[in-house]
Design a protein around this motif. Structure first.
Motif, PDB file in Angstrom:
ATOM      1  N   HIS A 181       0.817  -1.210   0.000  1.00  0.00           N
ATOM      2  CA  HIS A 181       0.000   0.000   0.000  1.00  0.00           C
ATOM      3  C   HIS A 181       0.857   1.270   0.000  1.00  0.00           C
ATOM      4  CE1 HIS A 181      -2.974  -2.932   0.665  1.00  0.00           C
ATOM      5  NE2 HIS A 181      -3.209  -2.762   1.959  1.00  0.00           N
ATOM      6  N   GLY A 182       0.236   2.349  -0.389  1.00  0.00           N
ATOM      7  CA  GLY A 182       0.890   3.655  -0.342  1.00  0.00           C
ATOM      8  C   GLY A 182       0.692   4.437  -1.619  1.00  0.00           C
ATOM      9  N   HIS A 183       1.037   3.845  -2.758  1.00  0.00           N
ATOM     10  CA  HIS A 183       0.777   4.521  -4.038  1.00  0.00           C
ATOM     11  C   HIS A 183      -0.717   4.828  -4.132  1.00  0.00           C
ATOM     12  CE1 HIS A 183       0.964   5.571  -8.263  1.00  0.00           C
ATOM     13  NE2 HIS A 183       0.032   4.660  -8.523  1.00  0.00           N
ATOM     14  N   THR A 184      -1.536   3.832  -3.834  1.00  0.00           N
ATOM     15  CA  THR A 184      -2.962   4.036  -3.620  1.00  0.00           C
ATOM     16  C   THR A 184      -3.319   3.368  -2.301  1.00  0.00           C
ATOM     17  OG1 THR A 184      -3.621   2.010  -4.784  1.00  0.00           O
ATOM     18  CG2 THR A 184      -3.464   4.044  -6.104  1.00  0.00           C
ATOM     19  N   ARG A 185      -4.564   3.576  -1.891  1.00  0.00           N
ATOM     20  CA  ARG A 185      -4.998   3.092  -0.583  1.00  0.00           C
ATOM     21  C   ARG A 185      -4.860   1.579  -0.448  1.00  0.00           C
ATOM     22  NH1 ARG A 185     -11.053   4.431   1.321  1.00  0.00           N
ATOM     23  NH2 ARG A 185     -10.723   6.235  -0.075  1.00  0.00           N
ATOM     24  N   GLN A 226       6.308  10.388  -8.015  1.00  0.00           N
ATOM     25  CA  GLN A 226       5.800   9.330  -7.153  1.00  0.00           C
ATOM     26  C   GLN A 226       5.316   9.886  -5.817  1.00  0.00           C
ATOM     27  OE1 GLN A 226       7.948   5.343  -7.286  1.00  0.00           O
ATOM     28  NE2 GLN A 226       9.504   6.645  -8.227  1.00  0.00           N
ATOM     29  N   ARG A 227       6.056  10.845  -5.282  1.00  0.00           N
ATOM     30  CA  ARG A 227       5.645  11.449  -4.011  1.00  0.00           C
ATOM     31  C   ARG A 227       4.317  12.176  -4.151  1.00  0.00           C
ATOM     32  NH1 ARG A 227      11.201  14.199  -1.534  1.00  0.00           N
ATOM     33  NH2 ARG A 227      12.211  12.241  -0.893  1.00  0.00           N
ATOM     34  N   LEU A 228       4.175  12.933  -5.232  1.00  0.00           N
ATOM     35  CA  LEU A 228       2.953  13.709  -5.433  1.00  0.00           C
ATOM     36  C   LEU A 228       1.747  12.812  -5.661  1.00  0.00           C
ATOM     37  CD1 LEU A 228       4.281  16.586  -7.730  1.00  0.00           C
ATOM     38  CD2 LEU A 228       3.707  16.730  -5.297  1.00  0.00           C
ATOM     39  N   LEU A 229       1.970  11.686  -6.317  1.00  0.00           N
ATOM     40  CA  LEU A 229       0.867  10.806  -6.687  1.00  0.00           C
ATOM     41  C   LEU A 229       0.437   9.885  -5.548  1.00  0.00           C
ATOM     42  CD1 LEU A 229      -0.596  10.628  -9.416  1.00  0.00           C
ATOM     43  CD2 LEU A 229       0.811   8.633  -9.959  1.00  0.00           C
TER      44      LEU A 229
END
Length: 269
Positions: A181-185, A226-229
């Protein structure tokens, strides 16, 4: 099981400065797994509906990512080109539901669609910040969702793995959902066991092949992107670090690749 590595969406992002800020070309690495009980897909890239109506992807996304939207790149077309019947797709396993991963769902309307329960919740009831990344028209046909939780066994040192059983248990233990997880929920990797060893489709848990190594060295623009997304960047970075630890410990047992790195796809296709 025979596995095909496909590129279901060539993208040539804007503002790469000749590759200095980010790669000049990215792919949508998808898998087609031939099983006795039918075909299984890992992600779908863009689908025929996206190619027929590019406007539905949104002008900001198209201007930033600049997708080729070639009809021949859809998974549906590539199955036909390989002599495989799209109607034989029984299961689709999604790393997540971002619009460049789930666009082809409607091309396989009878397939079971496996996704982490947190990801389906994010896509169907998104926060204001999450809305821009999901495109409900891509699943307006009403897929047969199969949701998975984080409860499960340990795999290669990564916890919370959910197995996807095949028909009558035919592929039990051969396809695993690995929460990253992290990039999306509810983003996950998908592990597939083959005769040559394990494959791990790591989705968007990283974008550049160097991020499997310590220290990672992605282009600065890709690092910022990647951080922003990320839905939760701290969680994304924590899980990326765990992925690097797993890769260092088990590199001889598992082939790890991400969704968008063109060099990784070229090495496996």
């Amino acid at each position: 099981m025979r596995v095909h590595h496909l590129n279901a969406a060539t993208m040539r992002p804007a503002g790469t400065f000749g590759g200095r800020l980010s790669p000049t070309e990215m792919v949508a690495h998808t898998l087609v797994v031939e099983r006795p009980e039918g075909l299984l897909l890992v992600d779908t890239g863009f689908g025929r509906g996206d190619v027929a109506d590019p406007k539905r992807l949104g002008q900001p996304f198209r201007a930033m990512v600049r997708p080729a939207l070639d009809p021949a790149e859809t998974v549906h077309a590539q199955l036909l080109a390989r002599g495989l019947d799209p109607a034989d797709v029984t299961d689709v396993v999604l790393t997540h539901l971002d619009l460049d991963h789930a666009g082809g769902l409607a091309d396989f309307p009878t397939a079971r669609v496996h996704v982490h329960e947190a990801e389906l919740a994010a896509a169907t009831a998104p926060t204001l910040r999450e809305k821009a990344r999901y495109l409900p028209v891509q699943w307006a046909h009403g897929p047969q969702w199969v949701t998975h939780t984080t409860a499960g066994e340990s795999w290669m040192g990564l916890s919370a793995v959910s197995a996807l059983p095949g028909a009558d248990g035919g592929s039990a233990g051969e396809v695993l959902l690995v929460p990253l997880h992290g990039h999306t929920r509810g983003h996950c990797g998908v592990a597939v066991r083959t005769a040559e060893g394990w494959l791990l489709h790591a989705g968007d848990s990283y974008f550049h092949t160097s991020e499997k190594q310590t220290p990672p060295a992605p282009p600065v623009g890709l690092k910022v992107y990647q951080r922003l997304l990320a839905a939760d960047d701290r969680l994304r970075r924590d899980n990326q670090a765990r992925l690097r630890e797993m890769y260092a410990a088990h590199a001889g047992e598992v082939t790890v690749f991400s969704a968008h790195d063109a060099s990784e796809h070229a090495a496996l296709a």
